[in-house]
Design a protein around this motif. Structure first.
Motif, PDB file in Angstrom:
ATOM      1  N   MET A 169      43.749  14.941   1.710  1.00 28.30           N
ATOM      2  CA  MET A 169      42.527  14.521   1.761  1.00 28.30           C
ATOM      3  C   MET A 169      41.875  14.805   0.533  1.00 28.30           C
ATOM      4  SD  MET A 169      41.965  12.716   4.429  1.00 28.30           S
ATOM      5  CE  MET A 169      40.454  12.400   4.600  1.00 28.30           C
ATOM      6  N   ASP A 170      42.142  15.694  -0.443  1.00 30.63           N
ATOM      7  CA  ASP A 170      41.451  15.853  -1.642  1.00 30.63           C
ATOM      8  C   ASP A 170      41.462  14.655  -2.355  1.00 30.63           C
ATOM      9  OD1 ASP A 170      41.095  18.478  -0.963  1.00 30.63           O
ATOM     10  OD2 ASP A 170      42.960  19.360  -2.218  1.00 30.63           O
ATOM     11  N   GLY A 171      42.461  13.775  -2.150  1.00 30.08           N
ATOM     12  CA  GLY A 171      42.221  12.590  -3.063  1.00 30.08           C
ATOM     13  C   GLY A 171      41.838  11.341  -2.292  1.00 30.08           C
ATOM     14  N   ALA A 172      41.300  11.519  -0.910  1.00 30.98           N
ATOM     15  CA  ALA A 172      40.508  10.502  -0.383  1.00 30.98           C
ATOM     16  C   ALA A 172      39.413  10.065  -0.718  1.00 30.98           C
ATOM     17  CB  ALA A 172      40.640  10.971   1.205  1.00 30.98           C
ATOM     18  N   VAL A 173      39.232   8.474  -0.670  1.00 32.50           N
ATOM     19  CA  VAL A 173      38.061   7.910  -1.132  1.00 32.50           C
ATOM     20  C   VAL A 173      37.659   7.075   0.143  1.00 32.50           C
ATOM     21  CG1 VAL A 173      37.248   5.990  -2.437  1.00 32.50           C
ATOM     22  CG2 VAL A 173      38.842   7.445  -3.211  1.00 32.50           C
ATOM     23  N   ILE A 174      36.282   7.498   0.565  1.00 35.60           N
ATOM     24  CA  ILE A 174      35.509   6.742   1.654  1.00 35.60           C
ATOM     25  C   ILE A 174      35.085   5.223   1.221  1.00 35.60           C
ATOM     26  CG2 ILE A 174      33.645   6.770   3.456  1.00 35.60           C
ATOM     27  CD1 ILE A 174      34.043   9.647   3.365  1.00 35.60           C
ATOM     28  N   CYS A 175      35.476   4.241   1.763  1.00 36.28           N
ATOM     29  CA  CYS A 175      35.102   2.791   1.557  1.00 36.28           C
ATOM     30  C   CYS A 175      34.699   2.316   3.152  1.00 36.28           C
ATOM     31  CB  CYS A 175      35.957   1.928   1.305  1.00 36.28           C
ATOM     32  SG  CYS A 175      36.591   2.428  -0.428  1.00 36.28           S
ATOM     33  N   TYR A 176      34.070   1.446   3.187  1.00 38.62           N
ATOM     34  CA  TYR A 176      33.628   0.676   4.369  1.00 38.62           C
ATOM     35  C   TYR A 176      34.005  -0.569   4.555  1.00 38.62           C
ATOM     36  CZ  TYR A 176      30.312   4.692   4.788  1.00 38.62           C
ATOM     37  OH  TYR A 176      29.817   5.976   4.813  1.00 38.62           O
ATOM     38  N   ARG A 177      34.474  -1.077   5.877  1.00 37.44           N
ATOM     39  CA  ARG A 177      34.916  -2.287   6.056  1.00 37.44           C
ATOM     40  C   ARG A 177      33.595  -2.928   6.290  1.00 37.44           C
ATOM     41  NH1 ARG A 177      38.787  -0.217  10.999  1.00 37.44           N
ATOM     42  NH2 ARG A 177      40.295   1.007   9.400  1.00 37.44           N
ATOM     43  N   ILE A 178      33.582  -4.343   5.568  1.00 35.02           N
ATOM     44  CA  ILE A 178      32.395  -5.194   5.917  1.00 35.02           C
ATOM     45  C   ILE A 178      33.051  -6.401   7.089  1.00 35.02           C
ATOM     46  CG2 ILE A 178      31.170  -6.780   4.709  1.00 35.02           C
ATOM     47  CD1 ILE A 178      30.942  -3.975   3.376  1.00 35.02           C
ATOM     48  N   PRO A 179      31.968  -6.111   8.202  1.00 38.33           N
ATOM     49  CA  PRO A 179      32.441  -7.002   9.125  1.00 38.33           C
ATOM     50  C   PRO A 179      32.078  -8.515   8.892  1.00 38.33           C
ATOM     51  CG  PRO A 179      30.359  -6.011   9.434  1.00 38.33           C
ATOM     52  CD  PRO A 179      30.974  -5.292   8.170  1.00 38.33           C
ATOM     53  N   TYR A 180      32.495  -9.429   9.596  1.00 39.10           N
ATOM     54  CA  TYR A 180      31.962 -10.809   9.657  1.00 39.10           C
ATOM     55  C   TYR A 180      30.520 -10.652  10.023  1.00 39.10           C
ATOM     56  CZ  TYR A 180      31.511 -15.724  10.546  1.00 39.10           C
ATOM     57  OH  TYR A 180      30.917 -16.888  10.550  1.00 39.10           O
ATOM     58  N   CYS A 181      29.591 -11.516   9.280  1.00 40.23           N
ATOM     59  CA  CYS A 181      28.307 -11.812   9.478  1.00 40.23           C
ATOM     60  C   CYS A 181      28.090 -13.134   9.824  1.00 40.23           C
ATOM     61  CB  CYS A 181      27.619 -11.166   8.393  1.00 40.23           C
ATOM     62  SG  CYS A 181      27.756  -9.437   8.063  1.00 40.23           S
ATOM     63  N   ARG A 182      27.774 -13.454  10.971  1.00 41.54           N
ATOM     64  CA  ARG A 182      27.278 -14.750  11.348  1.00 41.54           C
ATOM     65  C   ARG A 182      26.044 -15.307  10.888  1.00 41.54           C
ATOM     66  NH1 ARG A 182      28.291 -15.170  17.577  1.00 41.54           N
ATOM     67  NH2 ARG A 182      27.216 -13.264  17.467  1.00 41.54           N
ATOM     68  N   THR A 183      25.065 -14.166  10.589  1.00 41.03           N
ATOM     69  CA  THR A 183      23.647 -14.788  10.268  1.00 41.03           C
ATOM     70  C   THR A 183      23.436 -13.953   8.873  1.00 41.03           C
ATOM     71  OG1 THR A 183      22.651 -12.899  11.456  1.00 41.03           O
ATOM     72  CG2 THR A 183      23.108 -14.869  12.775  1.00 41.03           C
ATOM     73  N   ASP A 184      22.670 -14.714   8.251  1.00 43.63           N
ATOM     74  CA  ASP A 184      22.298 -14.362   7.050  1.00 43.63           C
ATOM     75  C   ASP A 184      21.151 -12.729   7.214  1.00 43.63           C
ATOM     76  OD1 ASP A 184      23.136 -15.949   5.519  1.00 43.63           O
ATOM     77  OD2 ASP A 184      21.350 -17.375   5.144  1.00 43.63           O
ATOM     78  N   THR A 185      20.615 -12.822   8.320  1.00 47.00           N
ATOM     79  CA  THR A 185      19.604 -11.734   8.630  1.00 47.00           C
ATOM     80  C   THR A 185      20.609 -10.377   8.487  1.00 47.00           C
ATOM     81  OG1 THR A 185      18.203 -12.878   9.782  1.00 47.00           O
ATOM     82  CG2 THR A 185      18.021 -10.323  10.254  1.00 47.00           C
ATOM     83  N   TYR A 186      21.796 -10.473   9.434  1.00 42.96           N
ATOM     84  CA  TYR A 186      22.714  -9.273   9.375  1.00 42.96           C
ATOM     85  C   TYR A 186      23.428  -9.112   8.233  1.00 42.96           C
ATOM     86  CZ  TYR A 186      26.378  -6.484  11.466  1.00 42.96           C
ATOM     87  OH  TYR A 186      27.132  -5.380  11.726  1.00 42.96           O
ATOM     88  N   ARG A 187      23.743 -10.373   7.353  1.00 43.46           N
ATOM     89  CA  ARG A 187      24.572 -10.151   6.248  1.00 43.46           C
ATOM     90  C   ARG A 187      23.815  -9.371   5.166  1.00 43.46           C
ATOM     91  NH1 ARG A 187      25.357 -15.416   5.306  1.00 43.46           N
ATOM     92  NH2 ARG A 187      27.366 -15.113   6.471  1.00 43.46           N
ATOM     93  N   HIS A 188      22.343  -9.467   4.959  1.00 43.18           N
ATOM     94  CA  HIS A 188      21.543  -9.000   4.221  1.00 43.18           C
ATOM     95  C   HIS A 188      20.754  -7.582   4.676  1.00 43.18           C
ATOM     96  CE1 HIS A 188      22.106 -12.184   1.419  1.00 43.18           C
ATOM     97  NE2 HIS A 188      21.908 -12.974   2.328  1.00 43.18           N
ATOM     98  N   SER A 189      21.294  -6.999   6.148  1.00 41.32           N
ATOM     99  CA  SER A 189      20.647  -5.807   6.288  1.00 41.32           C
ATOM    100  C   SER A 189      20.993  -4.750   5.718  1.00 41.32           C
ATOM    101  CB  SER A 189      21.050  -5.710   7.736  1.00 41.32           C
ATOM    102  OG  SER A 189      22.750  -5.418   7.888  1.00 41.32           O
ATOM    103  N   PHE A 190      20.262  -3.592   5.988  1.00 37.33           N
ATOM    104  CA  PHE A 190      20.637  -2.544   5.196  1.00 37.33           C
ATOM    105  C   PHE A 190      21.951  -1.917   4.997  1.00 37.33           C
ATOM    106  CE2 PHE A 190      21.294   2.151   4.966  1.00 37.33           C
ATOM    107  CZ  PHE A 190      21.032   2.624   3.489  1.00 37.33           C
TER     108      PHE A 190
END
Length: 89
Positions: free
Chosen positions: A33-54
């Motif tokens: 885990m010393d070499g681990a990098v945290i990324c986030y999965r980007i879910p499918y967004c059906r609406t622009d509101t959700y796509r542009h949410s924080f």
């Protein structure tokens, strides 16, 4: 804000709606885990509101950061690293 959420410095769980994807930068798997990098999965967004949410926008920006910044140990070092970035517009 994403740094603080990622490293548990705020009382906002990074698991919902954010889903972590931890990868190893050393190619030996997640047991090192010393070499681990945290990324986030980007879910499918059906609406622009959700796509542009924080959370979605923040996760997308976090994933675009250079990996050496996402593993910094303190918010201060992260802030200094961001200040040194040269961002193209």
């Amino acid at each position: 804000m994403m740094y603080r959420i990622t490293y548990g410095l705020l009382d906002i769980p990074a698991t919902d709606p954010l889903r972590r994807s931890i990868t190893s930068t050393r190619g030996r798997g997640l047991e090192d885990m010393d070499g681990a990098v945290i990324c986030y999965r980007i879910p499918y967004c059906r609406t622009d509101t959700y796509r542009h949410s924080f959370f979605i926008s923040g996760a997308r920006l976090w994933n675009q950061l250079p990996k050496h910044l996402t593993v910094l140990q303190t918010p201060e070092s992260f802030r200094e690293g961001l200040a040194g970035l040269h961002i193209k517009h």
